[in-house]
Design an enzyme around this catalytic site. Structure first.
Site, PDB file in Angstrom:
ATOM      1  N   GLU A 154       0.960  -1.376  -0.017  1.00 29.94           N
ATOM      2  CA  GLU A 154      -0.040   0.010  -0.011  1.00 29.94           C
ATOM      3  C   GLU A 154       0.919   1.232  -0.067  1.00 29.94           C
ATOM      4  OE1 GLU A 154      -2.845  -2.920  -0.208  1.00 29.94           O
ATOM      5  OE2 GLU A 154      -2.859  -0.800  -0.880  1.00 29.94           O
ATOM      6  N   HIS A 157       1.910   2.036  -3.406  1.00 32.27           N
ATOM      7  CA  HIS A 157       0.971   2.696  -4.146  1.00 32.27           C
ATOM      8  C   HIS A 157       1.023   4.263  -3.792  1.00 32.27           C
ATOM      9  CE1 HIS A 157      -1.289  -0.381  -6.204  1.00 32.27           C
ATOM     10  NE2 HIS A 157      -1.671  -0.857  -5.194  1.00 32.27           N
TER      11      HIS A 157
HETATM   12  O1  LIG Z   1      -4.528  -3.720  -4.704  1.00 30.15           O
HETATM   13  C1  LIG Z   1      -4.323  -3.585  -3.556  1.00 30.15           C
HETATM   14  O2  LIG Z   1      -3.407  -2.724  -2.927  1.00 30.15           O
HETATM   15  C2  LIG Z   1      -4.659  -4.536  -2.500  1.00 30.15           C
HETATM   16  C3  LIG Z   1      -3.822  -5.750  -2.729  1.00 30.15           C
HETATM   17  C4  LIG Z   1      -3.168  -5.821  -1.201  1.00 30.15           C
HETATM   18  C5  LIG Z   1      -1.831  -6.656  -1.218  1.00 30.15           C
HETATM   19  C6  LIG Z   1      -1.527  -7.524  -2.215  1.00 30.15           C
HETATM   20  C7  LIG Z   1      -0.527  -8.487  -2.386  1.00 30.15           C
HETATM   21  C8  LIG Z   1      -0.165  -8.709  -0.926  1.00 30.15           C
HETATM   22  C9  LIG Z   1      -0.615  -8.218  -0.116  1.00 30.15           C
HETATM   23  C10 LIG Z   1      -1.594  -7.135  -0.168  1.00 30.15           C
HETATM   24  C11 LIG Z   1      -4.593  -7.040  -2.950  1.00 30.15           C
HETATM   25  O3  LIG Z   1      -5.363  -6.822  -3.913  1.00 30.15           O
HETATM   26  S1  LIG Z   1      -5.509  -7.444  -1.661  1.00 30.15           S
HETATM   27  C12 LIG Z   1      -6.044  -9.192  -2.543  1.00 30.15           C
HETATM   28  C13 LIG Z   1      -5.634 -10.132  -1.619  1.00 30.15           C
HETATM   29  C14 LIG Z   1      -6.832 -10.598  -1.070  1.00 30.15           C
HETATM   30  C15 LIG Z   1      -6.312 -11.700  -0.152  1.00 30.15           C
HETATM   31  C16 LIG Z   1      -5.027 -12.070   0.184  1.00 30.15           C
HETATM   32  C17 LIG Z   1      -4.102 -11.450  -0.873  1.00 30.15           C
HETATM   33  C18 LIG Z   1      -4.410 -10.663  -1.695  1.00 30.15           C
HETATM   34 NI    NI Z   2      -2.236  -3.024  -5.292  1.00 31.26          NI
END
Ligand SMILES: O=C(O)C[C@@H](Cc1ccccc1)[C@H](O)SCc1ccccc1
Ligand code: NI
Length: 183
Positions: A154, A157
């Site tokens: 995050e 991002h």
């Molecule tokens: O796009 C985002 O920032 C949300 C991300 C967060 C994330 C990605 C990879 C590893 C850790 C966090 C994901 O889309 S959240 C989707 C997700 C759901 C359950 C488990 C892992 C990732």
């Molecule tokens: Ni992401």
């Protein structure tokens, strides 16, 4: 409420800018943005709501993903001891990190990326993050393992970095021996 139509996808300029600090004390607008982001994560993890509104499950989200170029992130997930980690963080900053690196065995995904991008995303195993909470109070939080991967994803991002920027193009599954693979 935030739904998938509000989440911008790769190619959108907001995903490639260095987002701006929010002013403190927080404005009502910035508090609402944070609350809406956290509500999205909770909704996306609720089977009924997620199905009704066709939400993709998320454990983290950053304001640039809803085209808000501000340094606001939200996390909502369980750690490896089933403890709930649920935060809205303003102006988060990694102030220290472990020498040990880690990556998720299954690689990473992103709510703003509608494709699989295979490969290890190597990050710090442990990070200490300073930020401001939704009451404009300074907080210092320590994350390790899976939650640490999430908060770094995050914070990337809000710095215009996508997870696949970390993947070695020539050898996506390259692993140095200092890297712990998290299942
Ligand atoms: O796009 C985002 O920032 C949300 C991300 C967060 C994330 C990605 C990879 C590893 C850790 C966090 C994901 O889309 S959240 C989707 C997700 C759901 C359950 C488990 C892992 C990732
Ligand atoms: Ni992401």
């Amino acid at each position: 409420m935030i739904t998938m139509k509000d989440i911008v996808r790769e190619g959108h300029p907001s995903l490639r800018v260095k987002a701006k600090d929010v002013n403190l004390p927080l404005s009502a607008e910035d508090i609402k943005i944070g609350n809406d982001m956290l509500t999205f994560l909770k909704n996306s993890q609720d089977e009924e709501i997620a199905e009704k509104y066709e939400l993709r499950a998320g454990i983290g989200i950053a304001a640039p993903q809803i085209a808000v170029e501000k340094r606001i992130i939200a996390l909502h997930l369980l750690d490896d001891r089933e403890r709930l980690i649920s935060h809205v963080l303003y102006n988060p900053k990694i102030v220290s990190h472990s020498v040990e690196d880690a990556c998720l065995a299954g690689g990473e995904g992103c709510l703003s990326v509608d494709r699989d991008v295979p490969g290890y995303v190597v990050r710090h195993m442990r990070v200490t993050v300073s930020a401001f909470d939704i009451n404009s109070k300074p907080v210092k939080l320590r994350f390790k393992g899976y939650p640490a991967m999430c908060v770094q994803h995050e914070i990337d991002h809000i710095n215009g970095i996508m997870f696949y920027d970390h993947i070695n193009d020539k050898d996506p599954y390259e692993l140095k021996d200092t890297v712990t693979v998290i299942d």
